[in-house]
Design an enzyme around this catalytic site. Structure first.
Site, PDB file in Angstrom:
ATOM      1  N   SER A 147       0.829  -1.203   0.000  1.00  0.00           N
ATOM      2  CA  SER A 147       0.000   0.000   0.000  1.00  0.00           C
ATOM      3  C   SER A 147       0.867   1.258   0.000  1.00  0.00           C
ATOM      4  CB  SER A 147      -0.912   0.004   1.237  1.00  0.00           C
ATOM      5  OG  SER A 147      -1.735  -1.147   1.254  1.00  0.00           O
ATOM      6  N   GLY A 149       2.571   4.661   1.132  1.00  0.00           N
ATOM      7  CA  GLY A 149       2.914   5.224   2.430  1.00  0.00           C
ATOM      8  C   GLY A 149       3.436   4.244   3.442  1.00  0.00           C
ATOM      9  N   THR A 150       3.804   3.025   3.024  1.00  0.00           N
ATOM     10  CA  THR A 150       4.288   2.018   3.978  1.00  0.00           C
ATOM     11  C   THR A 150       5.811   1.962   4.062  1.00  0.00           C
ATOM     12  OG1 THR A 150       4.011   0.347   2.233  1.00  0.00           O
ATOM     13  CG2 THR A 150       2.235   0.569   3.854  1.00  0.00           C
ATOM     14  N   GLY A 151       6.522   2.867   3.380  1.00  0.00           N
ATOM     15  CA  GLY A 151       7.965   2.947   3.558  1.00  0.00           C
ATOM     16  C   GLY A 151       8.801   2.390   2.433  1.00  0.00           C
ATOM     17  N   LYS A 152       8.238   2.235   1.240  1.00  0.00           N
ATOM     18  CA  LYS A 152       9.004   1.645   0.139  1.00  0.00           C
ATOM     19  C   LYS A 152      10.150   2.564  -0.295  1.00  0.00           C
ATOM     20  CE  LYS A 152       5.274   1.053  -2.417  1.00  0.00           C
ATOM     21  NZ  LYS A 152       4.157   1.321  -1.489  1.00  0.00           N
ATOM     22  N   SER A 153       9.851   3.838  -0.504  1.00  0.00           N
ATOM     23  CA  SER A 153      10.901   4.758  -0.947  1.00  0.00           C
ATOM     24  C   SER A 153      11.936   4.985   0.139  1.00  0.00           C
ATOM     25  CB  SER A 153      10.277   6.089  -1.377  1.00  0.00           C
ATOM     26  OG  SER A 153       9.566   6.687  -0.300  1.00  0.00           O
ATOM     27  N   SER A 599     -19.813  -7.283   1.889  1.00  0.00           N
ATOM     28  CA  SER A 599     -20.116  -6.931   3.277  1.00  0.00           C
ATOM     29  C   SER A 599     -21.583  -6.595   3.491  1.00  0.00           C
ATOM     30  CB  SER A 599     -19.250  -5.745   3.716  1.00  0.00           C
ATOM     31  OG  SER A 599     -19.546  -4.593   2.944  1.00  0.00           O
ATOM     32  N   LYS A 642     -17.650   2.167   9.766  1.00  0.00           N
ATOM     33  CA  LYS A 642     -19.074   1.943   9.512  1.00  0.00           C
ATOM     34  C   LYS A 642     -19.905   2.266  10.748  1.00  0.00           C
ATOM     35  CE  LYS A 642     -18.248  -1.710   6.080  1.00  0.00           C
ATOM     36  NZ  LYS A 642     -18.346  -3.151   5.769  1.00  0.00           N
TER      37      LYS A 642
END
Length: 725
Positions: A147, A149-153, A599, A642
């Site tokens: 996803s 923003g999980t720190g790849k860069s 759902s 929800k």
């Protein structure tokens, strides 16, 4: 004085051009033409075109090597950023590790030390960090999928600092006297490239000075002869002009000896890092500039127009490409060639440019490839490129959440300190403000006992909170600032969902009281963190042929399959013969995006059974949950958002899957406004949702008689719940 000025102007002009004089075959000046080196200049190493000499490194590079020597323990497998340190005599209270700060006894984020190395600032992603550590040590390629923003860069940048020592190189491009459209390429140790270029420029300058001196002597003689002897002033002026132009034209060839330094690593302290995300073909693979003057002796030599690409600048370092699938197929094909061969020639990328005729000798591209993207990146990625990365490296999936532990909470506190330090303008966060950020990380995880690893969004929350405190001229960022930031930093989907809720209230579209047959308030999620009430209506009518289930609301594939599963439940639990009836199901105000996921299964089932049996449904409640063909209520995602949407809409009760009970982390303001009822079977759903005692009791008793044995087994206890769908 005029002669010296003209000579200087000639030198400056000629340095922007390239000489036509042919250099030696190696691309260097001939030995007899080699100038004396000025003070401080280093004689150009006489290596072959494709060789790398073993000359000593420059001082900056030696400093980088010493720093990398100090990091040998890191490459041997030690923990990366394992401990959180605090300033002064503050210690971690081990007896109070269950607190939100994991036992940290601090007053503000100023008390937390921020690591200097980027790799020590990485939080979570233990598996990915281990892979990056191994890949850096072995110089392997890596593909990170996960996803945003999980720190790849961040991991890719850290990898460039972890690479083992390498002989960084400068790359020079020389004029080829044999074929001007095939410039020669030479690599030398880092720092030598500038010295070589300076030596060539000094040689060209001296030659220009000699030519200028000779030119002015000849002009003076001719002009003097024309005035004193021939007594023809006009003839003298014309002759002087011709001589001047002739010398200027001949001097153009002197700068051909000056090579073009396309890659210089003299000031590079660690391995190069090049972010080629979204780069076009020229920026990624190199290009040759267009030359508007292509003939008549005015053209710029081809080697002076060569521009390096990211793959060449990343030589001996890291090439990072995020959203790898956005590169066009041709670029991906050429990229995998550069990975495979370790070198790639530079040519013009535009077919209509003069650079299309130019192709250099192969330029080194010995880089480590770090490709990144979301799950859809693998669909449009060239299979051969993925095979290259996988065959010569690793593939790693980035986690979205991590288990909540005292050590991780301490690292999240350090994360806040890192964001404050990196921004440089935010007031420090108090301990209560940090605790609120950690609470938000729990909520965004969507799982009990976990913390979210989507740090980009959390970093945005930290910055908005700091901006609020800064606007109020506060010395510290308080908890109230974080709470206000949560409201201000809502996603577009959440703002749209809130707008829907308010608009429905204005037009009385939200039904939150009374009992209605065949209508159920369902719950859905917009985006990733925005809940919304989605009513579902059902109607049963006589059919003109074989009965069928008709669902409207732009249902996508998974939602359509969920409706089909619900039809199996209806046939099993209802006394009505629906073979000659049509069941119409409408998802009210589903919007342009339609309905995806399953759902809403229990919502559809409750609405259809209510319509078949004629038993009304309570409108002060909403529900969410998936449904198996046997009537089991399965877990779903986004239950927290929800439930909050139901509370905002004025509903009193929410039915959720029992397996999701542990995932509920609603805000304090909603806890007293809504009742949460966990269920595990469709009979329990109907028991809570249906109104009208005689009819409901009869229906529930019938359902229990059909599924009594299954319910008894469930009460005894079953294995772990299935994963959310």
């Amino acid at each position: 004085m005029s002669n010296e000025k003209d000579a200087d102007e000639t030198t400056d002009a000629d340095e922007r051009r390239t000489p036509r004089e042919e250099p030696a075959s190696s691309g260097e000046p001939a030995p007899e033409d080699r100038p004396e080196q000025p003070d401080g200049a280093v004689e150009e190493p006489r290596a072959s075109d494709d060789s790398v000499t073993d000359a000593p490194r420059d001082p900056g590079q030696r400093g980088a090597d010493e720093r990398l020597d100090e990091d040998e323990d890191l490459l041997d497998g030690s923990d990366l950023g394992s401990d959180v340190e605090v300033e002064g005599d503050i210690e971690i209270d081990e007896e109070n590790e269950d607190s939100l700060l994991g036992g940290l006894q601090i007053d503000s984020s100023d008390d937390i030390e921020v690591p200097d190395r980027l790799v020590d600032q990485v939080i979570g992603q233990d598996h990915a960090r281990d892979i990056v550590l191994k890949a850096a040590k072995q110089r392997r390629h890596v593909m990170m999928i996960g996803s945003p923003g999980t720190g790849k860069s961040m991991l890719a940048k850290a990898m460039s600092q972890l690479l083992p020592k390498e002989e960084l190189q400068d790359v020079l491009v020389y004029h080829n006297p044999d074929d001007g459209n095939e410039p020669k390429v030479r690599t030398v140790p880092a720092g030598k490239g500038d010295q070589i270029v300076d030596a060539h420029k000094e040689e060209a300058r001296k030659r220009d000075q000699m030519r200028s001196f000779l030119m002015w002597i000849i002009i003076a003689v001719v002009f003097g002869y024309a005035i004193l002897i021939a007594q023809q002033l006009l003839l003298g002026i014309i002759a002087a002009g011709i001589i001047y132009l002739a010398f200027k034209y001949m001097s153009r060839g002197s700068d051909a000896m000056v090579p073009n330094l396309i890659v210089g690593n003299a000031d590079q302290q660690v391995a190069p890092f090049e972010d080629a995300t979204g780069a076009h073909a020229g920026a990624l693979l190199g290009d040759v500039r267009h030359d508007p003057f292509q003939s008549g002796g005015m053209e710029t030599p081809s080697h002076d127009r060569v521009e390096p690409g990211a793959i060449h600048k990343a030589n001996k370092g890291v090439l990072f490409v995020d959203e790898i699938n956005t590169l066009d197929i041709r670029s991906q094909q050429k990229l995998m060639t550069a990975i495979q061969e370790g070198e790639f020639s530079i040519t013009g990328q535009s077919e209509r440019s003069s650079g299309a005729m130019v192709q250099t000798e192969p330029v080194p591209t010995d880089f480590v490839m770090v490709a990144a993207g979301n799950m859809d990146a693998m669909e449009n990625m060239h299979p051969a490129l993925r095979s290259r990365i996988k065959g010569y490296g690793y593939e790693v999936y980035m986690d979205d959440t991590i288990e909540d532990s005292p050590e991780m909470r301490r690292k999240y506190a350090r994360f806040v300190a890192q964001e404050v330090t990196n921004d440089g303008r935010l007031p420090p966060f108090t301990d209560e403000a940090i605790e609120e950020v950690i609470l938000e990380a729990r909520r965004r995880a969507g799982r009990k006992g976990h913390l979210s690893l989507e740090f980009r969004d959390l970093g945005g929350l930290v910055r908005v909170a700091g901006d609020i405190a800064r606007a109020e001229n506060r010395e510290y960022t308080q908890r109230e600032d974080v709470l206000q930031a949560k409201a201000r930093s809502r996603s577009i989907e959440q703002q749209l969902a809130d707008e829907y809720i308010e608009r429905r209230k204005d037009y009385e579209l939200t039904v939150n009281e009374g009992d209605v047959v065949g209508r159920v308030n369902g719950l859905a999620v917009m985006g990733e963190d925005s809940g919304i009430v989605l009513p579902v209506m059902a109607e049963v009518t006589p059919s003109q042929g074989p009965g069928e289930v008709i669902a409207t609301g732009q249902l996508k594939e998974m939602a359509q399959e969920a409706v089909q599963n619900v039809s199996a439940i209806i046939k099993k639990f209802s006394d009505e013969d629906i073979s000659q009836k049509d069941v119409h199901i409408q998802f009210v105000q589903a919007g342009e995006g339609g309905v995806d996921g399953d759902s809403a299964s229990i919502t559809v089932a409750a609405a259809v059974i209510s319509a078949l049996e004629g038993v009304p449904v309570r409108q002060d409640m909403a529900m969410t949950g998936s449904l198996s063909v046997r009537g089991d209520v399965l877990p779903v995602g986004g239950v927290t958002h929800k439930i909050e949407a139901a509370a905002k809409s004025g509903l009193d009760t929410v039915i959720i899957p029992k397996a999701n009970e542990q995932d509920v982390m609603i805000e304090d303001e909603y806890k007293d406004e809504i009742e949460i009822v966990p269920v595990s079977h469709i009979s329990e759903v109907l028991d809570v949702a249906l109104a009208g005692e005689p009819e409901k009791d009869s229906l529930i008793d019938r359902l229990k008689s059909i599924t009594g044995s299954a319910l008894e087994q469930r009460e005894v206890g079953q294995a772990g719940s299935p994963s959310p769908q």
